[in-house]
Scaffold this motif. Structure first.
Motif, PDB file in Angstrom:
ATOM      1  N   GLU B 170       0.820  -1.213   0.000  1.00 50.68           N
ATOM      2  CA  GLU B 170       0.000   0.000   0.000  1.00 50.68           C
ATOM      3  C   GLU B 170       0.854   1.263   0.000  1.00 50.68           C
ATOM      4  OE1 GLU B 170      -0.374  -2.535   1.920  1.00 50.68           O
ATOM      5  OE2 GLU B 170      -2.489  -3.122   2.120  1.00 50.68           O
ATOM      6  N   ILE B 171       1.994   1.205   0.688  1.00 52.16           N
ATOM      7  CA  ILE B 171       2.851   2.385   0.769  1.00 52.16           C
ATOM      8  C   ILE B 171       3.341   2.762  -0.618  1.00 52.16           C
ATOM      9  CG2 ILE B 171       4.943   3.327   1.803  1.00 52.16           C
ATOM     10  CD1 ILE B 171       4.718   1.160   3.935  1.00 52.16           C
ATOM     11  N   GLU B 172       3.770   1.725  -1.374  1.00 44.85           N
ATOM     12  CA  GLU B 172       4.263   1.987  -2.728  1.00 44.85           C
ATOM     13  C   GLU B 172       3.137   2.458  -3.630  1.00 44.85           C
ATOM     14  OE1 GLU B 172       6.782  -1.335  -4.143  1.00 44.85           O
ATOM     15  OE2 GLU B 172       6.856  -1.831  -2.020  1.00 44.85           O
ATOM     16  N   GLU B 173       1.942   1.897  -3.433  1.00 46.94           N
ATOM     17  CA  GLU B 173       0.792   2.325  -4.235  1.00 46.94           C
ATOM     18  C   GLU B 173       0.458   3.780  -3.930  1.00 46.94           C
ATOM     19  OE1 GLU B 173      -1.281  -2.079  -4.536  1.00 46.94           O
ATOM     20  OE2 GLU B 173      -2.216  -0.517  -3.317  1.00 46.94           O
ATOM     21  N   ALA B 174       0.529   4.119  -2.653  1.00 48.71           N
ATOM     22  CA  ALA B 174       0.238   5.507  -2.259  1.00 48.71           C
ATOM     23  C   ALA B 174       1.239   6.452  -2.919  1.00 48.71           C
ATOM     24  CB  ALA B 174       0.294   5.645  -0.745  1.00 48.71           C
ATOM     25  N   THR B 187      13.822   5.437  -3.725  1.00 47.58           N
ATOM     26  CA  THR B 187      14.786   6.228  -2.956  1.00 47.58           C
ATOM     27  C   THR B 187      14.136   6.963  -1.786  1.00 47.58           C
ATOM     28  OG1 THR B 187      14.501   8.027  -4.536  1.00 47.58           O
ATOM     29  CG2 THR B 187      16.414   6.596  -4.851  1.00 47.58           C
ATOM     30  N   LYS B 188      12.870   7.396  -1.940  1.00 47.45           N
ATOM     31  CA  LYS B 188      12.272   8.228  -0.887  1.00 47.45           C
ATOM     32  C   LYS B 188      11.336   7.468   0.035  1.00 47.45           C
ATOM     33  CE  LYS B 188      13.043  12.564  -2.986  1.00 47.45           C
ATOM     34  NZ  LYS B 188      12.506  13.604  -3.863  1.00 47.45           N
ATOM     35  N   VAL B 189      10.841   6.295  -0.396  1.00 47.77           N
ATOM     36  CA  VAL B 189       9.893   5.562   0.448  1.00 47.77           C
ATOM     37  C   VAL B 189      10.487   4.237   0.934  1.00 47.77           C
ATOM     38  CG1 VAL B 189       7.613   4.487   0.574  1.00 47.77           C
ATOM     39  CG2 VAL B 189       7.925   6.612  -0.712  1.00 47.77           C
ATOM     40  N   ILE B 190      10.928   3.416  -0.014  1.00 46.86           N
ATOM     41  CA  ILE B 190      11.395   2.072   0.375  1.00 46.86           C
ATOM     42  C   ILE B 190      12.743   2.138   1.085  1.00 46.86           C
ATOM     43  CG2 ILE B 190      12.025  -0.219  -0.478  1.00 46.86           C
ATOM     44  CD1 ILE B 190      10.126   0.286  -2.836  1.00 46.86           C
TER      45      ILE B 190
END
Lengths: 291, 277
Positions: B170-174, B187-190
């Motif tokens: 979900e985080i990547e989808e967001a 680079t900024k989320v994962i």
């Protein structure tokens, strides 16, 4: 309508990489693993059989090789059970009771993993060696620990010290004490509780720890090298025998003995893989029960 | 009885606390604590200048540089490639993936002496890999780097894998919904989420490499001042019956290893906190 069809497709492409990126990454990973893992493993067997099967069998049935195999089995055969008993005792008090100083104890149990193998051997030389604390006393009583089998066993016990304990402790902590307490209330003795309740719950983790402990015990080189004295046919383990053969340029023979240890490593990996899933299942079960 | 009265925080109906803790402490003391303290006590018999001279002789300093430098290099190599390997194993499907996944643990299972002679043969000038390289690897400091990379390979992969598996889609989808490109999402989320685990893996690989002996001595060539690692120097001094000199260097290595152990424990606590466990 078209927006409905496009949306899921773009969402999928938004959370995965383009195909060329994927295969580039897979390629990089495989190239790295091939260079550093697969080829080194393959060359052990290739070199071992390079001069034919006759040389191979001559190397592993040489009396010095056989005595090295025997000593390796003795060292593992003593150190693994010792650390198994210790691992169970340590896990029992750490996982089933709340007491002061527990975290310190946990750190101390892991200590041998951060000590260089060479230093693991050195510390026993400082105690039992001729110049060491008890060296004079041992000599007077005609006892030999350093440059003899007991020293090799001690060094092996040290380097494999945490293996069983560190597999058992997290699992037993996750499992809690409810089942053991129920057994106690129903009148079970301590030994009955352990054998009928705790042991079945942790048997796979126990086996897992033993597999890793055994692999390290049979393969240890640095620590054993310091305390062994390298007396052929007497205080050489398999890894030390490999070193001697290699330094004498008997490469085919060195790789032949090495192939036995590489075979052991492969068996270890297969067993580890088979047991790992069962350990995970037991851990998951403990987690679900806790919730 | 002694332990349960003084140490036990909460009363328990379960038996065996005194026996188990008593045995644990006794065994721990005999096998680990007393022998380790021997190293420190032996050093305590030296005068401070003698100790300082022993641990800062040019040959010793050169061995620190090589050991720490090659360990650092190997841990960095393993961080970069270990991240790629972990990512590929968690995210993608490809042939023989399970077999490859299982083989990642090989450096844990393969005896170091076997790894040492195998790598030496491979990277020697007439070896399978060495013949294609324009420079020498075996019997140079580069060989030390190769051996230490092999030894530390599983650490980064194995610490990253569970964290990558737990990552919520979900985080990547967001991130994608908010207009981030795939690279930005990484680079900024994962990356910020997995960075504590990556750092832990790096530290574990570094710590393992610092003390390594078996796999290195075959490939290093062991020339003083050039390709001689600190653990080998300890052995050399022992063979010359210079017990105090060997122990002094050992104490320096022990102190660095323990400092690293504390740092790794703190890192792991941080990783768990990041994951909200």
């Amino acid at each position: 309508m078209s927006a409905v069809i496009v949306a899921p497709r773009s969402l999928k492409s938004a959370t995965t990489e383009p195909v060329w990126v994927k295969w580039t990454l897979v390629g990089i990973a495989l190239a790295f693993l091939t260079l550093f893992l697969f080829v080194p493993l393959a060359i052990v067997f290739a070199e071992a059989f390079k001069k034919g099967i006759g040389v191979y069998f001559a190397a592993i049935t040489d009396p010095d090789a056989l005595s090295a195999i025997k000593l390796t089995l003795i060292a593992a055969g003593i150190s693994v059970p010792m650390n198994l008993v210790f691992g169970v005792a340590a896990a029992w008090c750490i996982a089933k009771f709340e007491f002061r100083g527990k975290n310190v104890l946990l750190t101390l149990i892991d200590l041998p993993f951060s000590v260089s193998p060479v230093i693991s051997g050195l510390i026993y030389v400082l105690i039992f060696g001729l110049q060491g604390w008890w060296g004079g006393w041992l000599r007077d009583h005609d006892l030999k620990i350093i440059f003899a089998v007991p020293g090799i066993v001690l060094a092996t016990v040290f380097v494999t010290f945490p293996f069983v304990a560190r597999e058992l402790i997290p699992l037993m902590q996750a499992q809690g004490t409810e089942q053991e307490e129920a057994a106690r209330v129903l009148g079970a003795s301590g030994w009955q509780i352990f054998r009928r309740v705790t042991l079945p719950n942790v048997k796979w983790a126990l086996l897992y720890g033993v597999i890793l402990c055994n692999a390290r015990a049979m393969g240890e080189f640095g620590a054993v090298s310091v305390v062994s004295g390298h007396i052929r046919g007497q205080t050489n383990t398999m890894p030390l025998h490999i070193e001697i053969l290699y330094n004498e340029y008997q490469f085919a023979a060195a790789f032949a003995v090495a192939s036995l240890l590489a075979g052991l490593a492969l068996v270890t990996l297969v067993l580890k893989y088979a047991v790992e899933r069962r350990v995970r299942a037991q851990k998951k079960l403990a987690g679900e029960r806790a919730e | 009885m002694l332990f349960s009265r003084t140490l036990l925080k909460r009363h328990s109906v379960l038996p065996g606390f005194d026996l188990a803790l008593g045995f644990t402490l006794l065994y721990l003391s005999f096998i680990v604590l007393v022998p380790l303290s021997a190293a420190f006590l032996k050093t305590a018999t030296m005068t401070w200048p003698a100790f300082w001279d022993a641990v800062t002789a040019p040959r010793v300093l050169a061995s620190y540089r090589l050991t720490f430098g090659a360990s650092l290099g190997a841990a960095l190599l393993n961080s970069v490639f270990g991240l790629v390997v972990a990512w590929v194993l968690v995210r993608y499907e490809f042939p023989a993936k399970r077999l490859i996944d299982a083989l990642v643990d090989l450096p844990f299972a393969l005896p170091t002496a076997v790894a040492g002679i195998a790598l030496t043969a491979l990277y020697a000038q007439n070896g399978w890999i060495g013949r294609f390289l324009p420079f020498k690897v075996s019997f140079t400091p580069l060989g030390v780097l190769v051996a230490l990379t092999f030894i530390g390979l599983p650490f980064v992969v194995r610490t990253l894998q569970p964290v990558l598996e737990d990552l919520h889609k979900e985080i990547e989808e967001a991130a994608a919904t908010l207009g981030a490109s795939r690279l930005q999402t990484f680079t900024k989320v994962i990356f910020p989420i997995i960075s504590p685990a990556l750092l832990t893996g790096f530290a574990l690989a570094f710590a393992r490499a610092l003390g390594e002996y078996g796999s290195v001595i075959f490939i290093a060539g062991n020339m003083p001042l050039i390709s001689e690692i600190t653990p080998l120097l300890i052995i050399t001094k022992l063979e010359q019956y210079d017990y105090t000199g060997a122990t002094a260097i050992a104490v320096v290595m022990l102190v660095s290893a323990f400092a690293l152990l504390l740092a790794i424990n703190a890192l792991q606590a941080w990783t768990r906190a990041r994951q909200g466990r």
